[in-house]
Design a protein around this motif. Structure first.
Motif, mmCIF file in Angstrom:
data_model
loop_
_atom_site.group_PDB
_atom_site.id
_atom_site.type_symbol
_atom_site.label_atom_id
_atom_site.label_comp_id
_atom_site.label_asym_id
_atom_site.label_seq_id
_atom_site.Cartn_x
_atom_site.Cartn_y
_atom_site.Cartn_z
ATOM 1 N N LEU A 5 -1.744 -1.170 2.752
ATOM 2 C CA LEU A 5 -2.718 -0.815 1.725
ATOM 3 C C LEU A 5 -2.253 0.333 0.835
ATOM 4 O O LEU A 5 -2.638 0.400 -0.333
ATOM 5 N N VAL A 6 -1.439 1.235 1.357
ATOM 6 C CA VAL A 6 -0.893 2.295 0.502
ATOM 7 C C VAL A 6 -0.103 1.670 -0.646
ATOM 8 O O VAL A 6 -0.211 2.087 -1.803
ATOM 9 N N LYS A 7 0.681 0.664 -0.330
ATOM 10 C CA LYS A 7 1.453 -0.032 -1.362
ATOM 11 C C LYS A 7 0.532 -0.676 -2.388
ATOM 12 O O LYS A 7 0.762 -0.573 -3.607
ATOM 13 N N GLN A 8 -0.534 -1.331 -1.910
ATOM 14 C CA GLN A 8 -1.488 -1.969 -2.811
ATOM 15 C C GLN A 8 -2.180 -0.938 -3.700
ATOM 16 O O GLN A 8 -2.342 -1.138 -4.911
ATOM 17 N N GLN A 9 -2.576 0.175 -3.103
ATOM 18 C CA GLN A 9 -3.304 1.206 -3.839
ATOM 19 C C GLN A 9 -2.432 1.851 -4.911
ATOM 20 O O GLN A 9 -2.900 2.122 -6.023
ATOM 21 N N LYS A 24 -4.658 7.635 -18.040
ATOM 22 C CA LYS A 24 -3.689 7.571 -16.945
ATOM 23 C C LYS A 24 -3.783 8.703 -15.926
ATOM 24 O O LYS A 24 -2.862 8.902 -15.139
ATOM 25 N N ALA A 25 -4.861 9.447 -15.917
ATOM 26 C CA ALA A 25 -5.037 10.478 -14.894
ATOM 27 C C ALA A 25 -5.387 9.821 -13.568
ATOM 28 O O ALA A 25 -6.044 8.783 -13.526
ATOM 29 N N ILE A 26 -4.933 10.423 -12.487
ATOM 30 C CA ILE A 26 -5.277 9.943 -11.152
ATOM 31 C C ILE A 26 -6.131 11.005 -10.471
ATOM 32 O O ILE A 26 -5.718 12.163 -10.332
ATOM 33 N N ILE A 27 -7.333 10.600 -10.077
ATOM 34 C CA ILE A 27 -8.266 11.507 -9.415
ATOM 35 C C ILE A 27 -8.487 11.009 -7.994
ATOM 36 O O ILE A 27 -8.958 9.886 -7.779
ATOM 37 N N ALA A 28 -8.126 11.834 -7.024
ATOM 38 C CA ALA A 28 -8.230 11.480 -5.606
ATOM 39 C C ALA A 28 -9.428 12.186 -4.984
ATOM 40 O O ALA A 28 -9.550 13.409 -5.075
ATOM 41 N N ILE A 29 -10.298 11.405 -4.360
ATOM 42 C CA ILE A 29 -11.483 11.962 -3.707
ATOM 43 C C ILE A 29 -11.459 11.557 -2.237
ATOM 44 O O ILE A 29 -11.615 10.384 -1.900
ATOM 45 N N ASP A 30 -11.246 12.527 -1.369
ATOM 46 C CA ASP A 30 -11.202 12.277 0.070
ATOM 47 C C ASP A 30 -12.373 12.966 0.760
ATOM 48 O O ASP A 30 -13.034 13.830 0.184
ATOM 49 N N VAL A 90 -1.575 8.591 -0.301
ATOM 50 C CA VAL A 90 -1.478 7.555 -1.335
ATOM 51 C C VAL A 90 -0.984 8.141 -2.659
ATOM 52 O O VAL A 90 -0.011 7.667 -3.247
ATOM 53 N N PHE A 91 -1.669 9.189 -3.124
ATOM 54 C CA PHE A 91 -1.286 9.844 -4.376
ATOM 55 C C PHE A 91 -1.165 11.356 -4.152
ATOM 56 O O PHE A 91 -2.004 12.136 -4.621
ATOM 57 N N PRO A 92 -0.119 11.791 -3.444
ATOM 58 C CA PRO A 92 0.037 13.231 -3.188
ATOM 59 C C PRO A 92 0.243 14.052 -4.460
ATOM 60 O O PRO A 92 0.025 15.262 -4.451
ATOM 61 N N GLU A 93 0.638 13.387 -5.557
ATOM 62 C CA GLU A 93 0.836 14.082 -6.831
ATOM 63 C C GLU A 93 -0.327 13.825 -7.795
ATOM 64 O O GLU A 93 -0.162 13.942 -9.017
ATOM 65 N N ALA A 94 -1.490 13.481 -7.264
ATOM 66 C CA ALA A 94 -2.656 13.200 -8.110
ATOM 67 C C ALA A 94 -2.967 14.377 -9.025
ATOM 68 O O ALA A 94 -2.743 15.540 -8.672
#
Length: 222
Positions: A112-116, A3-9, A136-140
């Motif tokens: 799309l933010v809602k979908q993501q 359940k970890a969220i990893i955000a790559i921008d 999208v995931f500011p608390e990633a």
């Protein structure tokens, strides 16, 4: 890693997607290519005639996406639009030339933010894009921000498209990269910026293996 969220921008052609897929496999997390979602809507707009001769009919797009069923399959890395596989079509030159203009439309981003967020609500994920760690995931759990010199990015993208059967001029690809950078960083809604707590990686002179090792080391340190 459950359940970890990893955000790559980061900017286009910095290796975000390639790295995200590898992290996904290594960590056992689903992978979602957010750029593919924006490309899917762009493809639909072109197909429906909502984009013609540099005219973008925003009202038609806004009404159309409300009836849209878009899905990214993390196992096959495929995108379906109303149950139709459009994975290959969204990588065309025409879609590439319009995707940043569609992506800057506020109602497209909100949709799309809602979908993501729904995609990452249950099992976590690795997602790459332009505003994953900021909007999208500011608390990633982990955030990475990729950059590289435009000329190197253009060369990578040119080689990728040539390998996929698209014949393009390098200078044309470079111009597209620079145009996308400008649109992405200057749009009013969710511009491309580095999150304050993101780890910045310049991939200009790094191999995929080196970038992967940097990311894994950071993840293991936390």
């Amino acid at each position: 890693m459950d359940k970890a969220i990893i955000a790559i921008d980061g900017f286009a052609a910095t290796g975000k997607s390639t790295l995200a897929k590898r992290l996904s496999k290594h960590l056992g997390l689903p992978y979602v290519d957010s750029g593919a979602l924006f490309r899917g809507i762009t493809f639909l707009a072109l197909e429906k005639g909502w984009i013609t001769d540099n005219n973008i009919y925003e009202k038609s797009i806004e009404e159309g996406i409300n009836e849209l069923k878009i899905n990214f399959d993390s196992l096959s890395n495929s995108l379906t639009l109303n149950k139709r596989d459009i994975t290959n079509q969204i990588r065309s030159k025409l879609v590439s030339s319009y995707v940043s203009q569609i992506a800057k439309l506020p109602f497209v981003r909100y949709y799309l933010v809602k979908q993501q967020r729904q995609m990452g609500s249950s099992n976590g994920l690795v997602m790459d894009g332009r505003d994953i760690g900021t909007a999208v995931f500011p608390e990633a759990d982990f955030k990475f921000f990729f950059t590289a010199k435009p000329e190197v990015r253009a060369q990578r993208r040119w080689e990728e498209m040539e390998a996929n059967g698209y014949s393009l001029n390098y200078n044309e690809v470079l111009k597209n990269i620079l145009d996308r950078d400008k649109i992405d960083t200057e749009r009013k809604v969710s511009p491309l910026i580095k999150a304050d707590d993101a780890i910045e990686i310049d991939s200009t002179y790094l191999s995929l293996q080196q970038v992967f090792e940097i990311c894994i080391a950071r993840i293991n340190d936390k």
